[in-house]
Design an enzyme around this catalytic site. Structure first.
Site, PDB file in Angstrom:
ATOM      1  N   ASP A  25      -4.312  20.854   3.585  1.00  0.00           N
ATOM      2  CA  ASP A  25      -4.724  19.330   3.218  1.00  0.00           C
ATOM      3  C   ASP A  25      -5.204  18.592   4.176  1.00  0.00           C
ATOM      4  O   ASP A  25      -4.636  17.827   4.633  1.00  0.00           O
ATOM      5  CB  ASP A  25      -3.343  18.910   2.694  1.00  0.00           C
ATOM      6  CG  ASP A  25      -2.349  18.843   3.781  1.00  0.00           C
ATOM      7  OD1 ASP A  25      -2.560  19.448   4.819  1.00  0.00           O
ATOM      8  OD2 ASP A  25      -1.517  17.861   3.590  1.00  0.00           O
ATOM      9  N   PHE A  42       7.294  16.791   6.594  1.00  0.00           N
ATOM     10  CA  PHE A  42       6.301  16.455   5.572  1.00  0.00           C
ATOM     11  C   PHE A  42       5.946  17.495   4.545  1.00  0.00           C
ATOM     12  O   PHE A  42       5.961  17.086   3.165  1.00  0.00           O
ATOM     13  CB  PHE A  42       5.079  15.867   6.277  1.00  0.00           C
ATOM     14  CG  PHE A  42       4.108  15.301   5.277  1.00  0.00           C
ATOM     15  CD1 PHE A  42       4.082  13.838   4.928  1.00  0.00           C
ATOM     16  CD2 PHE A  42       2.903  16.106   4.851  1.00  0.00           C
ATOM     17  CE1 PHE A  42       3.005  13.470   3.775  1.00  0.00           C
ATOM     18  CE2 PHE A  42       2.043  15.744   3.843  1.00  0.00           C
ATOM     19  CZ  PHE A  42       1.980  14.245   3.340  1.00  0.00           C
ATOM     20  N   ASN A  43       5.458  18.621   4.959  1.00  0.00           N
ATOM     21  CA  ASN A  43       4.760  19.609   3.941  1.00  0.00           C
ATOM     22  C   ASN A  43       5.758  19.830   2.783  1.00  0.00           C
ATOM     23  O   ASN A  43       5.644  20.254   1.505  1.00  0.00           O
ATOM     24  CB  ASN A  43       4.077  20.860   4.312  1.00  0.00           C
ATOM     25  CG  ASN A  43       3.066  20.493   5.212  1.00  0.00           C
ATOM     26  OD1 ASN A  43       2.480  19.287   5.069  1.00  0.00           O
ATOM     27  ND2 ASN A  43       2.723  21.615   6.013  1.00  0.00           N
ATOM     28  N   ASP A  55      -5.039  20.459  10.172  1.00  0.00           N
ATOM     29  CA  ASP A  55      -5.713  21.571   9.279  1.00  0.00           C
ATOM     30  C   ASP A  55      -7.005  21.774   9.439  1.00  0.00           C
ATOM     31  O   ASP A  55      -7.713  22.978   9.552  1.00  0.00           O
ATOM     32  CB  ASP A  55      -5.708  21.054   8.042  1.00  0.00           C
ATOM     33  CG  ASP A  55      -4.086  20.591   7.401  1.00  0.00           C
ATOM     34  OD1 ASP A  55      -3.736  21.406   6.745  1.00  0.00           O
ATOM     35  OD2 ASP A  55      -3.688  19.528   7.506  1.00  0.00           O
ATOM     36  N   THR A  70      -0.694  25.417   4.894  1.00  0.00           N
ATOM     37  CA  THR A  70      -0.574  24.404   5.971  1.00  0.00           C
ATOM     38  C   THR A  70      -0.421  23.042   5.234  1.00  0.00           C
ATOM     39  O   THR A  70      -0.564  21.972   5.886  1.00  0.00           O
ATOM     40  CB  THR A  70      -1.601  24.432   6.990  1.00  0.00           C
ATOM     41  OG1 THR A  70      -3.076  24.144   6.242  1.00  0.00           O
ATOM     42  CG2 THR A  70      -1.843  25.704   7.823  1.00  0.00           C
ATOM     43  N   ASN A  73      -1.575  15.437   2.892  1.00  0.00           N
ATOM     44  CA  ASN A  73      -2.054  14.373   3.862  1.00  0.00           C
ATOM     45  C   ASN A  73      -2.593  13.206   3.248  1.00  0.00           C
ATOM     46  O   ASN A  73      -2.672  12.123   3.676  1.00  0.00           O
ATOM     47  CB  ASN A  73      -2.890  14.695   5.021  1.00  0.00           C
ATOM     48  CG  ASN A  73      -2.036  15.694   5.948  1.00  0.00           C
ATOM     49  OD1 ASN A  73      -0.982  15.266   6.163  1.00  0.00           O
ATOM     50  ND2 ASN A  73      -2.660  16.674   6.561  1.00  0.00           N
ATOM     51  N   HIS A 115       0.142  21.099  14.567  1.00  0.00           N
ATOM     52  CA  HIS A 115       1.133  21.852  13.769  1.00  0.00           C
ATOM     53  C   HIS A 115       0.418  23.158  13.007  1.00  0.00           C
ATOM     54  O   HIS A 115       0.646  24.308  13.534  1.00  0.00           O
ATOM     55  CB  HIS A 115       1.690  20.983  12.787  1.00  0.00           C
ATOM     56  CG  HIS A 115       2.278  19.741  12.916  1.00  0.00           C
ATOM     57  ND1 HIS A 115       3.425  19.663  13.681  1.00  0.00           N
ATOM     58  CD2 HIS A 115       1.873  18.435  12.866  1.00  0.00           C
ATOM     59  CE1 HIS A 115       3.706  18.301  13.652  1.00  0.00           C
ATOM     60  NE2 HIS A 115       2.711  17.568  13.456  1.00  0.00           N
ATOM     61  N   ASP A 116      -0.577  22.820  12.327  1.00  0.00           N
ATOM     62  CA  ASP A 116      -1.125  23.959  11.620  1.00  0.00           C
ATOM     63  C   ASP A 116      -1.910  25.048  12.267  1.00  0.00           C
ATOM     64  O   ASP A 116      -1.608  26.291  11.823  1.00  0.00           O
ATOM     65  CB  ASP A 116      -2.162  23.292  10.513  1.00  0.00           C
ATOM     66  CG  ASP A 116      -1.568  22.090   9.381  1.00  0.00           C
ATOM     67  OD1 ASP A 116      -0.229  22.289   9.265  1.00  0.00           O
ATOM     68  OD2 ASP A 116      -2.453  21.345   8.903  1.00  0.00           O
TER      69      ASP A 116
HETATM   70  C1  PIR Z   1       1.610  15.495  10.258  1.00  0.00           C
HETATM   71  C2  PIR Z   1       1.442  15.714   8.768  1.00  0.00           C
HETATM   72  C3  PIR Z   1       2.146  14.889   8.027  1.00  0.00           C
HETATM   73  C4  PIR Z   1       2.796  13.907   8.380  1.00  0.00           C
HETATM   74  C5  PIR Z   1       2.730  13.705   9.927  1.00  0.00           C
HETATM   75  N1  PIR Z   1       3.590  12.536  10.405  1.00  0.00           N
HETATM   76  C6  PIR Z   1       2.150  14.467  10.693  1.00  0.00           C
HETATM   77  C7  PIR Z   1       0.887  16.866   8.218  1.00  0.00           C
HETATM   78  C8  PIR Z   1       0.169  18.174   9.164  1.00  0.00           C
HETATM   79  O1  PIR Z   1      -1.124  18.327   8.575  1.00  0.00           O
HETATM   80  C9  PIR Z   1       1.200  19.321   9.212  1.00  0.00           C
HETATM   81  O2  PIR Z   1       0.681  20.202   8.232  1.00  0.00           O
HETATM   82  C10 PIR Z   1       2.651  18.938   8.494  1.00  0.00           C
HETATM   83  N2  PIR Z   1       1.783  17.687   7.695  1.00  0.00           N
HETATM   84  C11 PIR Z   1       3.280  18.153   9.586  1.00  0.00           C
HETATM   85  O3  PIR Z   1       4.320  17.786   9.334  1.00  0.00           O
HETATM   86 CA    CA Z   2      -1.530  20.117   7.223  1.00  0.00          CA
END
Ligand code: PIR
Ligand code: CA
Length: 324
Positions: free
Chosen positions: A12, A167-168, A17, A126, A41, A241-242
């Site tokens: 997303d 979040f995911n 990502d 992701t 996102n 993160h991803d």
């Molecule tokens: C990152 C994300 C969503 C919200 C925040 N605050 C930060 C997205 C990133 O793309 C990652 O996949 C995941 N969601 C981390 O929570």
């Molecule tokens: Ca993501």
């Protein structure tokens, strides 16, 4: 059997990502079979446009980009505009994408890709898990045919969008529950791991020093992402993160994992979207996941830099081929 590991990136984009796409494309250890997009996102329309933008700047021409689900299974969509901006990928300017959108729906493409190559395909989600859950519903046969699922999502300590939830998972807990309960080999690369992958000023300098158009774009994106993270989360440097999930596929030894049973909370008043992680077996359930705990930080960033150096054409005047 060896050679590059075939993967599908379900994403997303999203700043991190975008870096996951570049890492996958720039790594000889993986073969990117498809990029599928999901709402998360930002809206599906925006995440899909962003995937095509990233592919265009990176010169990714031979990988289908397919659009998936526009909303979670049973809830309204919540986005992360406060972190990723109104476009979902604020901070850099993009040309009109030249990479086309596939005419296949993402869920159909996911199912077909897995069924065509039994035992071979690794899914790397992701974003919210809506597409993956829909694929399992559509064709339960994919569960025994994937090689493994290595996802970015969840946390065993604390969340980011709520105290309990990442979040995911929080965006579509019902989909996440389907994915965690499916019974396939699954690795959870959650916040506990990804918050070790911080794009510090030194890292940003290394990325920008790569000098290619995609690396420069990534540098701008990460500076925007860092400002947003500082403002919204009070972190000095942003976690990427991803790419951690992609790195686990490319070089598993970079990411330490521990077996655990993970349950996705879909109903909690305060804990909806929490990934309740039982390391000690107190719930009496067999492990359903390998849970990522520790990152080889130096090795991770070396991998990112090496991959970026392989992506895209060098800028004018600095390439190996002289221009007249
Ligand atoms: C990152 C994300 C969503 C919200 C925040 N605050 C930060 C997205 C990133 O793309 C990652 O996949 C995941 N969601 C981390 O929570
Ligand atoms: Ca993501």
């Amino acid at each position: 059997m060896s050679g590059p590991r075939p993967i599908v990136l379900d994403c997303d984009p999203g700043h991190d990502d975008a870096l996951a796409i570049l890492l996958a494309h720039g790594s000889p250890a993986v073969e990117l079979l498809a990029i599928t997009t999901v709402a998360g996102n930002q809206t599906l329309e925006k995440t899909t446009l962003n995937a095509r933008r990233v592919c265009t700047v990176a010169g990714i021409r031979d990988v289908p980009v397919a659009a998936g689900c526009a909303r979670p299974l049973r809830r309204p969509l919540t986005t992360a505009a406060q972190i990723h901006g109104a476009s979902g990928l604020d901070g850099a300017d993009f040309d009109e994408p030249t990479v086309p959108l596939s005419d296949r729906p993402a869920v159909e493409l996911l199912v077909e890709t897995v069924m065509d190559r039994p035992g071979e395909v690794t899914l790397v989600p992701t974003g919210p898990l809506t597409n993956i859950a829909m694929a399992v519903r559509r064709e339960p046969g994919i569960v025994s045919r994937v090689r493994e699922v290595v996802l970015m999502g969840g946390a065993f300590t604390r969340g980011n969008v709520t105290p309990a939830a990442e979040f995911n998972i929080a965006v579509d807990p019902e989909a996440a529950a389907v994915v965690f309960e499916a019974g396939w080999p699954l690795t959870m690369v959650g916040l506990d791991l990804t918050h070790q992958a911080l794009a510090t000023p030194a890292v940003l300098e290394r990325i920008e020093a790569v000098g290619t158009a995609p690396a420069r774009t990534m540098g701008r994106l990460l500076r925007f992402f860092g400002d947003a993270y500082r403002r919204e989360a009070g972190l000095a440097s942003p976690p990427v993160h991803d790419p951690c999930a992609v790195a686990r596929v490319i070089r598993p030894e970079l990411v330490e994992v521990v077996d655990a049973f993970v349950a996705v909370e879909t109903e909690g008043r305060w804990t909806s979207g929490m990934t309740v992680t039982d390391f000690r077996g107190t719930l009496g359930r067999p492990p359903n996941a390998q849970v990522a705990t520790r990152l080889d930080v130096a090795g991770f960033w070396d991998l990112i830099i090496e991959a970026l150096a392989r992506v895209g054409a060098p800028p004018a005047g600095r390439g190996p081929v002289a221009t007249a």
